[in-house]
Motif scaffolding. Structure first.
Motif, PDB file in Angstrom:
ATOM      1  N   GLU A 177       0.827  -1.203   0.000  1.00  0.00           N
ATOM      2  CA  GLU A 177       0.000   0.000   0.000  1.00  0.00           C
ATOM      3  C   GLU A 177       0.866   1.260   0.000  1.00  0.00           C
ATOM      4  O   GLU A 177       0.540   2.256  -0.648  1.00  0.00           O
ATOM      5  CB  GLU A 177      -0.915  -0.004   1.227  1.00  0.00           C
ATOM      6  CG  GLU A 177      -1.968  -1.102   1.227  1.00  0.00           C
ATOM      7  CD  GLU A 177      -2.997  -0.905   0.126  1.00  0.00           C
ATOM      8  OE1 GLU A 177      -3.381   0.245  -0.145  1.00  0.00           O
ATOM      9  OE2 GLU A 177      -3.422  -1.917  -0.467  1.00  0.00           O
ATOM     10  N   ALA A 178       1.986   1.213   0.750  1.00  0.00           N
ATOM     11  CA  ALA A 178       2.888   2.370   0.782  1.00  0.00           C
ATOM     12  C   ALA A 178       3.486   2.641  -0.594  1.00  0.00           C
ATOM     13  O   ALA A 178       3.613   3.800  -1.017  1.00  0.00           O
ATOM     14  CB  ALA A 178       3.991   2.129   1.810  1.00  0.00           C
ATOM     15  N   LEU A 179       3.844   1.581  -1.318  1.00  0.00           N
ATOM     16  CA  LEU A 179       4.378   1.764  -2.671  1.00  0.00           C
ATOM     17  C   LEU A 179       3.325   2.347  -3.608  1.00  0.00           C
ATOM     18  O   LEU A 179       3.632   3.220  -4.431  1.00  0.00           O
ATOM     19  CB  LEU A 179       4.878   0.423  -3.217  1.00  0.00           C
ATOM     20  CG  LEU A 179       6.101  -0.194  -2.532  1.00  0.00           C
ATOM     21  CD1 LEU A 179       6.453  -1.529  -3.178  1.00  0.00           C
ATOM     22  CD2 LEU A 179       7.301   0.744  -2.592  1.00  0.00           C
ATOM     23  N   LEU A 180       2.107   1.878  -3.482  1.00  0.00           N
ATOM     24  CA  LEU A 180       1.033   2.387  -4.330  1.00  0.00           C
ATOM     25  C   LEU A 180       0.756   3.859  -4.059  1.00  0.00           C
ATOM     26  O   LEU A 180       0.530   4.650  -4.979  1.00  0.00           O
ATOM     27  CB  LEU A 180      -0.248   1.579  -4.095  1.00  0.00           C
ATOM     28  CG  LEU A 180      -0.361   0.233  -4.804  1.00  0.00           C
ATOM     29  CD1 LEU A 180      -1.497  -0.576  -4.220  1.00  0.00           C
ATOM     30  CD2 LEU A 180      -0.563   0.438  -6.298  1.00  0.00           C
ATOM     31  N   GLU A 181       0.781   4.231  -2.799  1.00  0.00           N
ATOM     32  CA  GLU A 181       0.387   5.587  -2.403  1.00  0.00           C
ATOM     33  C   GLU A 181       1.491   6.611  -2.640  1.00  0.00           C
ATOM     34  O   GLU A 181       1.208   7.767  -2.976  1.00  0.00           O
ATOM     35  CB  GLU A 181      -0.015   5.591  -0.929  1.00  0.00           C
ATOM     36  CG  GLU A 181      -0.621   6.899  -0.454  1.00  0.00           C
ATOM     37  CD  GLU A 181      -1.157   6.803   0.951  1.00  0.00           C
ATOM     38  OE1 GLU A 181      -1.457   7.866   1.536  1.00  0.00           O
ATOM     39  OE2 GLU A 181      -1.282   5.674   1.477  1.00  0.00           O
ATOM     40  N   HIS A 182       2.752   6.200  -2.479  1.00  0.00           N
ATOM     41  CA  HIS A 182       3.826   7.197  -2.469  1.00  0.00           C
ATOM     42  C   HIS A 182       4.892   7.007  -3.540  1.00  0.00           C
ATOM     43  O   HIS A 182       5.696   7.918  -3.743  1.00  0.00           O
ATOM     44  CB  HIS A 182       4.514   7.189  -1.104  1.00  0.00           C
ATOM     45  CG  HIS A 182       3.612   7.520   0.037  1.00  0.00           C
ATOM     46  ND1 HIS A 182       3.173   8.802   0.300  1.00  0.00           N
ATOM     47  CD2 HIS A 182       3.048   6.734   0.995  1.00  0.00           C
ATOM     48  CE1 HIS A 182       2.388   8.803   1.370  1.00  0.00           C
ATOM     49  NE2 HIS A 182       2.297   7.555   1.806  1.00  0.00           N
ATOM     50  N   VAL A 183       4.948   5.853  -4.216  1.00  0.00           N
ATOM     51  CA  VAL A 183       6.078   5.594  -5.120  1.00  0.00           C
ATOM     52  C   VAL A 183       5.619   5.312  -6.544  1.00  0.00           C
ATOM     53  O   VAL A 183       5.993   6.034  -7.483  1.00  0.00           O
ATOM     54  CB  VAL A 183       6.932   4.411  -4.601  1.00  0.00           C
ATOM     55  CG1 VAL A 183       8.124   4.191  -5.537  1.00  0.00           C
ATOM     56  CG2 VAL A 183       7.410   4.670  -3.182  1.00  0.00           C
ATOM     57  N   ILE A 184       4.850   4.250  -6.753  1.00  0.00           N
ATOM     58  CA  ILE A 184       4.482   3.833  -8.108  1.00  0.00           C
ATOM     59  C   ILE A 184       3.663   4.920  -8.800  1.00  0.00           C
ATOM     60  O   ILE A 184       2.668   5.412  -8.253  1.00  0.00           O
ATOM     61  CB  ILE A 184       3.703   2.513  -8.071  1.00  0.00           C
ATOM     62  CG1 ILE A 184       4.560   1.405  -7.456  1.00  0.00           C
ATOM     63  CG2 ILE A 184       3.251   2.106  -9.468  1.00  0.00           C
ATOM     64  CD1 ILE A 184       3.829   0.099  -7.245  1.00  0.00           C
ATOM     65  N   GLY A 185       4.097   5.298  -9.989  1.00  0.00           N
ATOM     66  CA  GLY A 185       3.396   6.319 -10.757  1.00  0.00           C
ATOM     67  C   GLY A 185       3.907   7.723 -10.537  1.00  0.00           C
ATOM     68  O   GLY A 185       3.388   8.669 -11.150  1.00  0.00           O
ATOM     69  N   THR A 186       4.921   7.900  -9.702  1.00  0.00           N
ATOM     70  CA  THR A 186       5.445   9.244  -9.435  1.00  0.00           C
ATOM     71  C   THR A 186       6.453   9.700 -10.488  1.00  0.00           C
ATOM     72  O   THR A 186       6.787  10.881 -10.550  1.00  0.00           O
ATOM     73  CB  THR A 186       6.098   9.296  -8.046  1.00  0.00           C
ATOM     74  OG1 THR A 186       7.141   8.310  -7.955  1.00  0.00           O
ATOM     75  CG2 THR A 186       5.070   9.012  -6.956  1.00  0.00           C
ATOM     76  N   LEU A 187       6.968   8.787 -11.295  1.00  0.00           N
ATOM     77  CA  LEU A 187       7.902   9.137 -12.371  1.00  0.00           C
ATOM     78  C   LEU A 187       7.419   8.510 -13.674  1.00  0.00           C
ATOM     79  O   LEU A 187       6.731   7.489 -13.664  1.00  0.00           O
ATOM     80  CB  LEU A 187       9.316   8.642 -12.056  1.00  0.00           C
ATOM     81  CG  LEU A 187      10.018   9.248 -10.841  1.00  0.00           C
ATOM     82  CD1 LEU A 187      11.364   8.564 -10.616  1.00  0.00           C
ATOM     83  CD2 LEU A 187      10.207  10.751 -11.008  1.00  0.00           C
ATOM     84  N   GLU A 188       7.803   9.114 -14.788  1.00  0.00           N
ATOM     85  CA  GLU A 188       7.429   8.609 -16.105  1.00  0.00           C
ATOM     86  C   GLU A 188       8.677   8.150 -16.854  1.00  0.00           C
ATOM     87  O   GLU A 188       9.632   8.911 -16.998  1.00  0.00           O
ATOM     88  CB  GLU A 188       6.702   9.672 -16.917  1.00  0.00           C
ATOM     89  CG  GLU A 188       5.291   9.956 -16.454  1.00  0.00           C
ATOM     90  CD  GLU A 188       4.348   8.783 -16.663  1.00  0.00           C
ATOM     91  OE1 GLU A 188       4.638   7.932 -17.544  1.00  0.00           O
ATOM     92  OE2 GLU A 188       3.329   8.713 -15.958  1.00  0.00           O
ATOM     93  N   PRO A 189       8.698   6.899 -17.327  1.00  0.00           N
ATOM     94  CA  PRO A 189       9.870   6.423 -18.086  1.00  0.00           C
ATOM     95  C   PRO A 189       9.873   6.994 -19.500  1.00  0.00           C
ATOM     96  O   PRO A 189       8.811   7.316 -20.051  1.00  0.00           O
ATOM     97  CB  PRO A 189       9.669   4.906 -18.100  1.00  0.00           C
ATOM     98  CG  PRO A 189       8.180   4.738 -18.039  1.00  0.00           C
ATOM     99  CD  PRO A 189       7.664   5.869 -17.185  1.00  0.00           C
ATOM    100  N   ASP A 190      11.053   7.116 -20.082  1.00  0.00           N
ATOM    101  CA  ASP A 190      11.145   7.600 -21.460  1.00  0.00           C
ATOM    102  C   ASP A 190      11.421   6.480 -22.450  1.00  0.00           C
ATOM    103  O   ASP A 190      11.710   6.733 -23.622  1.00  0.00           O
ATOM    104  CB  ASP A 190      12.243   8.663 -21.572  1.00  0.00           C
ATOM    105  CG  ASP A 190      13.600   8.151 -21.098  1.00  0.00           C
ATOM    106  OD1 ASP A 190      13.688   6.960 -20.751  1.00  0.00           O
ATOM    107  OD2 ASP A 190      14.553   8.950 -21.054  1.00  0.00           O
ATOM    108  N   ASP A 191      11.329   5.228 -21.963  1.00  0.00           N
ATOM    109  CA  ASP A 191      11.639   4.093 -22.831  1.00  0.00           C
ATOM    110  C   ASP A 191      10.608   2.970 -22.696  1.00  0.00           C
ATOM    111  O   ASP A 191      10.938   1.796 -22.852  1.00  0.00           O
ATOM    112  CB  ASP A 191      13.029   3.551 -22.520  1.00  0.00           C
ATOM    113  CG  ASP A 191      13.167   3.104 -21.065  1.00  0.00           C
ATOM    114  OD1 ASP A 191      12.275   3.421 -20.255  1.00  0.00           O
ATOM    115  OD2 ASP A 191      14.168   2.434 -20.739  1.00  0.00           O
ATOM    116  N   ALA A 192       9.377   3.305 -22.394  1.00  0.00           N
ATOM    117  CA  ALA A 192       8.340   2.281 -22.236  1.00  0.00           C
ATOM    118  C   ALA A 192       8.147   1.525 -23.545  1.00  0.00           C
ATOM    119  O   ALA A 192       8.176   2.113 -24.637  1.00  0.00           O
ATOM    120  CB  ALA A 192       7.026   2.916 -21.796  1.00  0.00           C
TER     121      ALA A 192
END
Length: 496
Positions: A177-192
């Motif tokens: 839950e901590a990763l979902l709330e504070h980490v995942i989705g906070t940056l955008e990759p340039d090589d998806a």
């Protein structure tokens, strides 16, 4: 605390869990784990569970806000491995004392510790773990982390899982839950790309994920984020751009997989890399999910070619061990995904399973065991050390596969033992890992030391008395004293 209570209730209500869906509303709120008794960790508290999931993120500083003992007891709790950064191996704690609690200096001490870590190490993020003491005295971890992140310009993530809120498994989910709330989705990759996947619940124990990653590389599949094994903060922050996901340990991070599917349309499946057939099936399902999400269907053919090639190599290596191990009896005292995946892997080479524990297994895990073993007579919820010793001493199993806690039971029963839990020294995932597992079992069972330790001890094996003359009174008294001390009788002498 009200926010934490609401988060815990949300974790208990897990739609992706079939067992949870079958409960009524009241039973669902109680969760799956047994309630903890005060002063007992019951195999690990929530804080320990959260730290287990997040500590293998290698370039992050993990700061424990509480007394020194909490960090000391949770450090190095898994044998995860890193291919680069070593910051995660450094212990950080605010070392809260009784005086700090009385004077209300907890939040200031935490704020200062965050600054010291930033200046000394410059990590991309700091994860802060409150403990029972700091949660009970009311330190506002969320506010401190938010203020520190704004002032110091780095990610400061509160992992709100103090030990008293529940079991280790609950802590695993709160970490997700901590990763979902504070980490995942906070940056955008340039090589998806169309071949990006996430692996969830893989801890890279003894570096075993490094045996699987080359297979994915050969298929052109990129692991966007392996959570948490050998992970980097930036990779996890960009994990929302993956096209598919595989869940290795659903009991730990099923909530993370399900919510990533809901938010970012990342389909997932539960699989295993233990065993030849399981590894092949996992590669197939990964390729199939990617094709459904738009990848070129030609990857399916390349996957089958890779599987055929690797299986042929693995079976050729295993042929040397089949004659030596076929019919050998194995007792597993583990849990979770290993309760069925290792069973299936060993049965592939003719090893007999006399029992497997399901204490930490889900309903889905138990169903898989029933399908593999064709019945549930070899499943046990819990086996006390006394029962385990009786089973081993009666030679109902040729080897015990378990964690370090029960190794001494096996040694006392003079039975070979092999560690397959998180402290293990060898990697058992993938095709090469299966060969290594079988090799280690063969070495353990056929080690000549077991023949030696099962022989009578020298003091239980006295030479026969060859004298024809009558014994003197002193000799008779001495002989009786020796017999009484060793628990033998006159008929026992000379039989060895």
């Amino acid at each position: 605390m009200s926010l934490l209570r609401a988060k815990i209730q949300d974790v208990f209500n897990e739609p992706a869990c079939e067992q949870n869906r079958g409960k009524d509303a009241k039973a669902r709120k109680e969760g799956c784990s047994k309630p903890l008794t005060p002063g007992a960790a019951a195999g690990g508290c929530a804080f320990d569970g959260a730290k287990i999931v997040l500590q293998p993120i290698t370039d992050v500083a993990h700061l424990v806000h509480g007394p020194l003992a909490c960090e000391g007891n949770s450090w190095d709790n898994r044998g995860a491995a890193s291919s680069g950064p070593t910051l995660w191996r450094t212990s950080f704690t605010t070392d809260l004392t009784e005086l700090d609690v009385v004077m209300g200096r907890g939040e200031r001490k935490l704020f200062k510790a965050i600054l010291e870590i930033k200046e000394a190490y410059g990590p991309p993020a700091i994860f802060v773990y409150p403990t029972c003491v700091t949660a009970l005295i009311g330190d506002d971890i969320e506010a401190v982390c938010k203020r520190a992140a704004e002032k110091y310009g780095l990610a400061v993530v509160p992992v709100n899982a103090p030990g008293f809120v529940g079991s280790k498994n609950l802590g695993n989910k709160l970490a997700g839950e901590a990763l979902l709330e504070h980490v995942i989705g906070t940056l955008e990759p340039d090589d998806a790309g169309p071949y990006d996947i996430n692996i969830l619940g893989e801890f890279n124990l003894s570096g075993e994920f490094w045996l699987v990653k080359p297979l994915l590389d050969r298929l052109g599949i990129r692991v966007r984020a392996c959570i948490p094994g050998d992970a980097r903060y930036v990779d996890i922050a960009c994990a929302h751009r993956a096209r598919a996901a595989m869940v290795v340990c659903s009991t730990a991070l099923i909530n993370l997989a399900r919510k990533m599917d809901e938010r970012w349309d990342i389909p997932f499946f539960e699989g295993s890399f233990y065993g030849i057939s399981a590894t092949s099936e996992a590669l197939r399902q990964i390729s199939q999910l990617l094709v459904k999400k738009g990848a070129d269907p030609e990857i399916l053919g390349r996957t089958e070619l890779l599987i055929a090639e690797e299986e042929a190599i693995a079976w050729k290596k295993l042929a040397a061990y089949r004659l030596r191990l076929e019919g050998k009896r194995v007792l597993l005292n583990t849990g979770g995904v290993k309760s069925w995946s290792v069973v299936h892997a060993l049965m592939e080479i003719g090893i007999e399973i006399v029992g497997t524990s399901v204490k930490k297994s889900t309903v889905e895990d138990k169903e898989r065991i029933k399908q593999i073993l064709k019945n549930d007579n070899h499943m046990f919820e819990q086996m006390a050390p006394r029962q385990l010793y009786a089973m081993l001493s009666e030679r109902k199993a040729d080897i015990l596969l378990s964690g370090g806690r029960t190794q001494f039971v096996a040694l006392k029963a003079k039975t070979p033992w092999l560690d397959i839990n998180q402290e293990r020294q060898h990697a058992y995932a993938g095709y090469d890992g299966m060969v290594e597992l079988v090799r280690q079992i063969d070495l353990a069972i056929h080690n000549p030391i077991w023949r030696q330790v099962r022989e009578p001890a020298p003091w239980d094996c006295q030479p026969a008395v060859r004298e024809e003359r009558p014994r003197t009174r002193i000799e008779t008294v001495t002989l009786h004293a020796v017999q009484e001390f060793s628990g033998t009788t006159a008929g026992d002498f000379g039989e060895c």
